[in-house]
Design a protein around this motif. Structure first.
Motif, PDB file in Angstrom:
ATOM      1  N   TRP A 119       0.863  -1.182   0.000  1.00  0.00           N
ATOM      2  CA  TRP A 119       0.000   0.000   0.000  1.00  0.00           C
ATOM      3  C   TRP A 119       0.899   1.231   0.000  1.00  0.00           C
ATOM      4  O   TRP A 119       1.499   1.582   1.009  1.00  0.00           O
ATOM      5  CB  TRP A 119      -0.903  -0.033   1.228  1.00  0.00           C
ATOM      6  CG  TRP A 119      -2.046   0.930   1.248  1.00  0.00           C
ATOM      7  CD1 TRP A 119      -2.211   1.973   2.114  1.00  0.00           C
ATOM      8  CD2 TRP A 119      -3.211   0.940   0.399  1.00  0.00           C
ATOM      9  NE1 TRP A 119      -3.393   2.637   1.867  1.00  0.00           N
ATOM     10  CE2 TRP A 119      -4.019   2.027   0.811  1.00  0.00           C
ATOM     11  CE3 TRP A 119      -3.625   0.160  -0.676  1.00  0.00           C
ATOM     12  CZ2 TRP A 119      -5.228   2.335   0.184  1.00  0.00           C
ATOM     13  CZ3 TRP A 119      -4.827   0.464  -1.289  1.00  0.00           C
ATOM     14  CH2 TRP A 119      -5.612   1.537  -0.859  1.00  0.00           C
ATOM     15  N   ASN A 121       2.060   5.238  -2.095  1.00  0.00           N
ATOM     16  CA  ASN A 121       1.624   6.375  -2.897  1.00  0.00           C
ATOM     17  C   ASN A 121       2.113   6.189  -4.333  1.00  0.00           C
ATOM     18  O   ASN A 121       3.301   5.975  -4.588  1.00  0.00           O
ATOM     19  CB  ASN A 121       2.182   7.686  -2.338  1.00  0.00           C
ATOM     20  CG  ASN A 121       1.782   8.874  -3.197  1.00  0.00           C
ATOM     21  OD1 ASN A 121       0.597   9.176  -3.350  1.00  0.00           O
ATOM     22  ND2 ASN A 121       2.776   9.544  -3.762  1.00  0.00           N
ATOM     23  N   PRO A 123       2.423   8.265  -7.716  1.00  0.00           N
ATOM     24  CA  PRO A 123       2.358   9.658  -8.163  1.00  0.00           C
ATOM     25  C   PRO A 123       1.190   9.932  -9.116  1.00  0.00           C
ATOM     26  O   PRO A 123       1.029   9.250 -10.128  1.00  0.00           O
ATOM     27  CB  PRO A 123       3.710   9.865  -8.858  1.00  0.00           C
ATOM     28  CG  PRO A 123       4.620   8.906  -8.160  1.00  0.00           C
ATOM     29  CD  PRO A 123       3.771   7.695  -7.872  1.00  0.00           C
ATOM     30  N   GLY A 126      -2.711   8.821  -6.024  1.00  0.00           N
ATOM     31  CA  GLY A 126      -3.017   8.606  -4.620  1.00  0.00           C
ATOM     32  C   GLY A 126      -2.438   7.296  -4.102  1.00  0.00           C
ATOM     33  O   GLY A 126      -1.602   6.654  -4.745  1.00  0.00           O
ATOM     34  N   THR A 127      -2.902   6.889  -2.909  1.00  0.00           N
ATOM     35  CA  THR A 127      -2.414   5.669  -2.278  1.00  0.00           C
ATOM     36  C   THR A 127      -3.204   4.467  -2.779  1.00  0.00           C
ATOM     37  O   THR A 127      -4.426   4.422  -2.669  1.00  0.00           O
ATOM     38  CB  THR A 127      -2.525   5.775  -0.740  1.00  0.00           C
ATOM     39  OG1 THR A 127      -1.818   6.936  -0.293  1.00  0.00           O
ATOM     40  CG2 THR A 127      -1.934   4.545  -0.075  1.00  0.00           C
ATOM     41  N   GLN A 128      -2.476   3.499  -3.331  1.00  0.00           N
ATOM     42  CA  GLN A 128      -3.092   2.308  -3.896  1.00  0.00           C
ATOM     43  C   GLN A 128      -2.125   1.132  -3.724  1.00  0.00           C
ATOM     44  O   GLN A 128      -1.001   1.295  -3.250  1.00  0.00           O
ATOM     45  CB  GLN A 128      -3.381   2.498  -5.393  1.00  0.00           C
ATOM     46  CG  GLN A 128      -4.332   3.615  -5.741  1.00  0.00           C
ATOM     47  CD  GLN A 128      -4.627   3.656  -7.235  1.00  0.00           C
ATOM     48  OE1 GLN A 128      -4.618   2.632  -7.917  1.00  0.00           O
ATOM     49  NE2 GLN A 128      -4.872   4.853  -7.756  1.00  0.00           N
ATOM     50  N   THR A 145       7.244   5.405  -9.075  1.00  0.00           N
ATOM     51  CA  THR A 145       6.716   5.027  -7.764  1.00  0.00           C
ATOM     52  C   THR A 145       7.815   4.447  -6.882  1.00  0.00           C
ATOM     53  O   THR A 145       7.941   4.812  -5.702  1.00  0.00           O
ATOM     54  CB  THR A 145       5.580   3.992  -7.937  1.00  0.00           C
ATOM     55  OG1 THR A 145       4.523   4.569  -8.693  1.00  0.00           O
ATOM     56  CG2 THR A 145       5.035   3.553  -6.583  1.00  0.00           C
ATOM     57  N   ASN A 148      10.332   7.194  -5.769  1.00  0.00           N
ATOM     58  CA  ASN A 148       9.789   8.036  -4.707  1.00  0.00           C
ATOM     59  C   ASN A 148       9.704   7.287  -3.379  1.00  0.00           C
ATOM     60  O   ASN A 148       9.915   7.860  -2.308  1.00  0.00           O
ATOM     61  CB  ASN A 148       8.397   8.541  -5.090  1.00  0.00           C
ATOM     62  CG  ASN A 148       8.432   9.588  -6.187  1.00  0.00           C
ATOM     63  OD1 ASN A 148       9.501  10.070  -6.563  1.00  0.00           O
ATOM     64  ND2 ASN A 148       7.275   9.940  -6.720  1.00  0.00           N
TER      65      ASN A 148
END
Length: 316
Positions: A119, A121, A123, A126-128, A145, A148
């Motif tokens: 789970w 973030n 870019p 959102g959070t998925q 992703t 980051n």
């Protein structure tokens, strides 16, 4: 009359000497031709249908790698759950997610394994679950992703899907893996006793997909995928000592993969891979715990200093 050459342990005619020189020259031309042909095939524009465009080896935009300066190498290795079809920008989710970190000076490395349900973030989205990055934006979004999330400067990524993965493994003659425990899983078709086993393409896919038939679910699956990567490195390293076999690898890669990496960099990557001892590559799962979010089962990562430690190991 043939003139003989005198000397300790030698009794070679001038004709024989000329023949040997001729053979050496021919051999050199054959080797040069092999290298030239390989470079030509790798540099030739890739001809592929839409289903293959994202299956391959790609350089991350803006990234650089200078092994001659001791710069560490970071590669994202991604496996899409697409059976066959376009995978970048909406074809499938990435259920195999790894960062391979290599220290070119030490000839050693670490594979970081990420559970597909992590789970995180993504870019712009959102959070998925992390595997949805591929279905939303393909390899480039997954790389963004991961960068980051970890702070690791990934320079390249490799991505494939079911059909090309199986075909490549089959055409290379399979891969030898140690099955860590008996597997009897119907959803993945993984039915193996524990111990060493030579896997075909279909079997390698089943082994890397098995989740329900493992001790720790997604954590075990991603660890097994890392083990498969190390086994593949061992095969590449052992077999490409023969230049003809290296040519086979090149042909198979050209047939199944798009390549957007400059030829000189591909050569450097291949030479480095041949120098890495598989026994010096660690297979490391990012720790975490299972939970729920939005009604879905997810993995909450607890990396601690894992990302920084791996980056430091690759540098030092």
């Amino acid at each position: 009359m043939n003139q003989r050459i005198a000397g300790p342990g030698r009794d070679i005619t001038a004709v024989q000497r000329r023949r040997r020189r001729h053979l050496v020259i021919v051999s050199l031309f054959m080797l040069w031709g092999l290298v030239f042909s390989a470079g030509y095939w790798l540099a030739e524009p890739f001809k592929a249908d839409a289903a293959q465009e994202a299956v391959g080896i790609h350089k991350v935009q803006g990234a650089s790698w200078k092994p001659e300066l001791g710069q560490p190498l970071f590669i994202a290795v991604l496996g899409s759950d697409a059976r066959k079809g376009p995978i970048d920008g909406g074809g499938g989710r990435c259920d195999a997610i790894h960062i391979v970190a290599i220290n070119p000076q030490q000839k050693a490395g670490t594979i970081l394994n990420f559970p597909r349900d992590s789970w995180v973030n993504i870019p712009g989205h959102g959070t998925q679950k992390i595997n949805s990055a591929c279905s939303s934006g393909g390899g480039p979004l997954m790389v963004e992703t991961l960068k980051n999330l970890t702070g690791i400067p990934i320079q390249y990524y490799v991505i494939t899907e079911f059909s090309h993965f199986m075909d490549m493994v089959n055409e290379l003659g399979g891969v030898d893996v140690v099955i860590p425990y008996a597997m009897n899983d119907t959803p993945s078709a993984a039915f193996f006793p524990a111990g060493p086993r030579h896997l075909t393409g279909g079997e390698a896919l089943a082994f890397s997909r098995n989740r329900k038939g493992t001790p720790n679910g997604d954590f075990s699956r991603t660890e097994n995928q890392g083990a498969l990567l190390i086994a593949s490195l061992a095969k590449f390293r052992a077999e490409t000592a023969d230049p003809h076999r290296m040519f086979d690898f090149i042909k198979i890669a050209r047939r199944h993969a798009a390549i957007s990496v400059p030829v000189p960099e591909l050569v450097k990557l291949g030479l480095l891979a041949r120098d890495i001892d598989p026994g010096s590559v660690l297979n490391h799962n990012i720790p975490g715990s299972t939970g729920s979010a939005g009604g879905a089962s997810v993995v909450h990562l607890s990396p601690g200093d894992a990302y920084a430690r791996v980056a430091d190991d690759a540098i030092y």
